[in-house]
Design a protein around this motif. Sequence first.
Motif, PDB file in Angstrom:
ATOM      1  N   PRO A  49      -7.534  -2.227   4.952  1.00 39.57           N
ATOM      2  CA  PRO A  49      -8.041  -1.859   6.237  1.00 39.57           C
ATOM      3  C   PRO A  49      -7.305  -0.637   6.934  1.00 39.57           C
ATOM      4  CG  PRO A  49      -7.836  -3.992   6.129  1.00 39.57           C
ATOM      5  CD  PRO A  49      -7.119  -3.775   4.884  1.00 39.57           C
ATOM      6  N   SER A  50      -5.965  -0.768   6.849  1.00 41.72           N
ATOM      7  CA  SER A  50      -5.289   0.243   7.555  1.00 41.72           C
ATOM      8  C   SER A  50      -5.142   1.445   6.670  1.00 41.72           C
ATOM      9  CB  SER A  50      -3.831  -0.393   7.908  1.00 41.72           C
ATOM     10  OG  SER A  50      -3.214  -0.669   6.601  1.00 41.72           O
ATOM     11  N   GLU A  52      -7.323   3.623   5.041  1.00 40.99           N
ATOM     12  CA  GLU A  52      -8.486   4.340   5.512  1.00 40.99           C
ATOM     13  C   GLU A  52      -7.982   5.102   6.655  1.00 40.99           C
ATOM     14  OE1 GLU A  52      -9.814   3.868   2.059  1.00 40.99           O
ATOM     15  OE2 GLU A  52     -10.866   5.464   3.249  1.00 40.99           O
ATOM     16  N   GLU A  53      -7.800   4.367   7.734  1.00 44.76           N
ATOM     17  CA  GLU A  53      -7.663   4.828   8.894  1.00 44.76           C
ATOM     18  C   GLU A  53      -6.188   5.563   8.867  1.00 44.76           C
ATOM     19  OE1 GLU A  53      -8.976   4.289  11.590  1.00 44.76           O
ATOM     20  OE2 GLU A  53      -7.941   5.036  12.968  1.00 44.76           O
ATOM     21  N   PRO A 427      -7.432  -8.422  -0.851  1.00 44.38           N
ATOM     22  CA  PRO A 427      -8.182  -7.043  -0.638  1.00 44.38           C
ATOM     23  C   PRO A 427      -7.784  -5.991  -1.529  1.00 44.38           C
ATOM     24  CG  PRO A 427      -7.252  -7.585   1.456  1.00 44.38           C
ATOM     25  CD  PRO A 427      -6.634  -8.659   0.486  1.00 44.38           C
TER      26      PRO A 427
END
Lengths: 592, 559
Positions: A49-50, A52-53, A427
């Motif tokens: 999740p981190s 992409e940001e 993930p």
Amino acid sequence: MARSRPQDLAAVLAPDPPVEPPPAVGDLAQALSRLRATIGGTTYPLVMPSAEEAKRIGAALVAQLDDYLLPRLARLDAPLLVVVGGSTGAGKSTLVNSLVRAPVTKAGVLRPTTRSPVLVSHPSDSSWFRNGQLLPGLTRTAESSTDPKTLQLVSAPALGPGLAFLDAPDIDSVVDRNRQLAAQLLAAADLWLFVTTAARYADAVPWELLTTARLRGTVIALVLDRVPADAAGEISAHLAEMLTARDMGGAPIFVLPESVLEGNGLLPEDVTRPLHDWFAQLAADSNARAAVVKQTLDGALAALGPAVAGLAEAADEQATAAKALDERVTAAYRTARRSMENGLQDGRLMRGEVLARWQEFVGTGELLRTLESRVGQLRDKIVSAVTGRPAPGRNLQAALESQLATLLRGVAADAAEQAYAAWQAHPAGTALLEPGLQKPSPDLPQRAERVIRDWQQYVLDLVRSEAGDKRVVARGAAYAVNGVGLTVMIAVFTSTAFIPTGAEVAVGAGTTVAAQKVLEAIFGDQAVRSLATRARTELIKRVNVLLDAEAARFTDRTAAVGLELQPGAALRQAAVEVERSREEVALTGTPS
Amino acid sequence: MSLVDRVKHALAGDDRVDAEQLVARLDALQRFLRVTDPYLPDNDLVAAHTLVERAGSRLALSQDHTVVALAGSTGSGKSSLFNALARLKLSPVGVRRPTTGVAHACVWGPLEPANRLLDWIGVLPRQRFIRESALDGDDEAALRGLVLLDLPDFDSVERGHRLEVDRLLGLVDQVVWVVDPQKYGDRVLHNAYLRQFKQHSDITIVVLNQADRLSPSDTDIVLTDLKRLLEEDGLTGVPALATSAKQPGMLNELREALEKTVAERQAALRRLSGDLDVVAEQLATTIGPPAAEDEVDRATVRQLSDALAASAGVPAVAAATAGAYRHRAIASTGWPLVRGMRKLRPDPLKRLHLSTDKPDAALEAEPVARTSLPEPDAAQKSAVGLSVRAVAARAAAPIPPVWAPALNTASRSRLGDLPDALDRAVAKTDLGMSRKPLWWGVVGLLQWVLTLTAVAGLGWLIAGYAVRVLGLPAFDNPKVGEVPLPTLLLLGGLLVGALLALLLRPIVNYGARRAGRRAEQRLRGAVTEVAREYVVAPVREVLNGYAQAREALTVVRSE
């Protein structure tokens, strides 16, 4: 109808222009270049999740460094760039045209209108903008085009020197490139002129951008366009409330009522007069201009620290994730190794193989073959009777090779499944997997057979080199024992006055020979056992190599993403240097 | 064709949705979900579950009402349009943005039947208005049954409005998208909303509001551009009308479109049908070609039963059977003098706790004791694991990979019970050793006769020796040729007995081999049964589920 008084702007922003020592600015520029190189070199290959940001923010930071921070730092006295940005249909192009009193950009009724950005400057400033230090990624052209990678340069004598307007694309239309380009241009601005309308002033997307600007400390001015005459007071009051609520109360608001455009598509002069005067004043006062430039620049530099800290965290997370994935694979294959070792615990597998090779090598007769294997079984039974552990009661019917191969295949299949499931639960692991990894590699059966055959060759060589010696030792030991036994027998006979006749000697000798063979077998069996232990160790070593190759199918994937050991440390170091240099330069005159 | 006719054609372009067929499709979807629930991951099925629930509720509520929502960005003029259509000032209009925070509803017709519908949608009672009054006469009769909703916006700073809009858009039957000349090209409108309604072109209308701000020529240009954007979104054939809340004359087309929708009473069914199409498309990836239930072919099952037989110790039992046959045969037909020595050795079958003297019928009823066969070693366990995997892989080969985890789990679901089941099967199998062959008895009797003869001869000789020792007069032994009879009896009996035992050896060995082979065959049959029941049957269940799901999905996808 401006809300704040423009003349206070200069007083608030610039007490006195600081004298910048060139070396400090040079240091800062170098630190920024190093930071840019570090950010550019940091990748976030694992899907998290981190990540992409972090990729997005990293790209934006690199773009800002290239487009604005480095060029601006090199030429602090360059003209002030006002970027006019806002939502689609807000009236940016019309506003720019009206401010320079010439139709330099095309406005229209279709949404979105502007495709490629337009930069309007005084003729004396156009050389600075043409030379391409600012916004280096855009090609300079003289005519309008729809290619967003170009920057159209227009000269307008009505504009004072030292000030330039950039008509940016919209920030929220269907065309994605407009949005990305608008964000890039706004990051390159010295002053934001944000245009919104009575219908749009509460939209979510513009406020996100405004919040970003506030965090960076950029100088902002807002234009509220297309306001119906009767609602002007209410709307502007509401807008002022919203600004104050978000800590932007200091930004000036200019309200332009809904008016009929003049013949050439420009707004009436009296409508744009306050804005026009404000900019004229800014253009005339070089100190005020310098102050604006320095405030925006300093704010942008100060905002680098927290952003880079976020990137460093994301980079560290990547390294941690890669390590965790490798850990899981190692654990799965460790279990496999243990199962293999347990499966080879039954010594009879090994001893059978060693004994077979031995007997083939020395050419043992069939009778002695049976004798030698029986001795082994007998010893097992005695040991189990003494220790209480049950003796294995199963005949080895299948060949050693097929047993080992099946065991190896089963163990490898279990490990591959376990590793696959462990990665699927993570993930980042899911993204690295491919369906073929769930089973062992397709050529594993062949490779396993190869390993077993190589090991059997090793056992054969071992038997050839060592068996000869051990057999001599066995024979010698048997002779020794037998010799002692014979002497004892003769001594007993003579002491008990049984005169040894020839028959007794013959019988004794015959018994001795038979006992000799038995004793040889016993000692030989011990030799076989010790060789079998060595064979087992060697087999386990070779099998471990095979399992390591299987595990490498997984760990190669994490290694292939090419993460460094401590990616976050380099980023943090570069950010600290930048912050230190910035404090030394002290653009805004106050140590922050 | 005028705009009105075009709208009529667009709305009637599809055939009418048959309510019964819709219900049949929904039932099929429910069947599909029930069958695949244990096998497919939950994420894939969430949308289908939601649809089934929602469809059930909507079809149970009033079918006479059509729920139409006015949706759009902040400032597009939804509330003004709402008021203009209702011809009353119901929804507050203002210049402060955003204005509408909660949904307002206006019902044409009596309120009571629509109340339950509005309860389900979630409109507060104080935001509900009725439109019919005695003053209107028949003007509003054409719209009777319409429930018009004024939704909040979806793009202002108030995040709650967007969530409310998302929720409501999932519940209404028809949507009228209200755009204005300033914002008709916004990304949020097209990407997040219009594109998601691709399958619902038949229940979508787009209106360009605030058209009074544009000149007629500009209106046409903007409308054309708007239609181009709609085409790019995938909404082909959707009517795009120009309206203005400030000029009632421009509302006629919209009004007529709404009247037509209400009269047809198809909007709810069309909406559900469109949703079914969306869900069916999503689920299409989970079903592929048909898979016959006996996909698990013979070769794989044979490999499996071979591995299970090896791990259950079938070869050892067969060897023990042969050994037991030999043991018992020699015990029955061997030389009686050394027969007793046999008892010093163990009977191989008894060592494995496998011998039984009971007839077959009793075997079925009683609980079966565990045999003394040793545990399988590591290589055999590996072989079992590999062949179980092969069974699952073979079954999963032709069908989509999303079913593979379910097949793997099924093939292993009863693996823990397998050792016990195999042991029971081995213990219950009749090895054919319960009855002694007849010829053993005959030969045994013969051996006893010979022994008795020898004993008799010996006794005769001892009697003669005793008579001589005691000094009694010796008696003459009859002679056969040169040899006295008692000696003949003694030596003859012993020799013939020994010869008989030796000659029988090969016969006994042959019999033992046959017995071993027979036992192995029977044991293999039993093990194959166990394999089918414990490994193949669960896999077949999953394949059966797949076939049922396939059939159900075919029904859902039929138009």
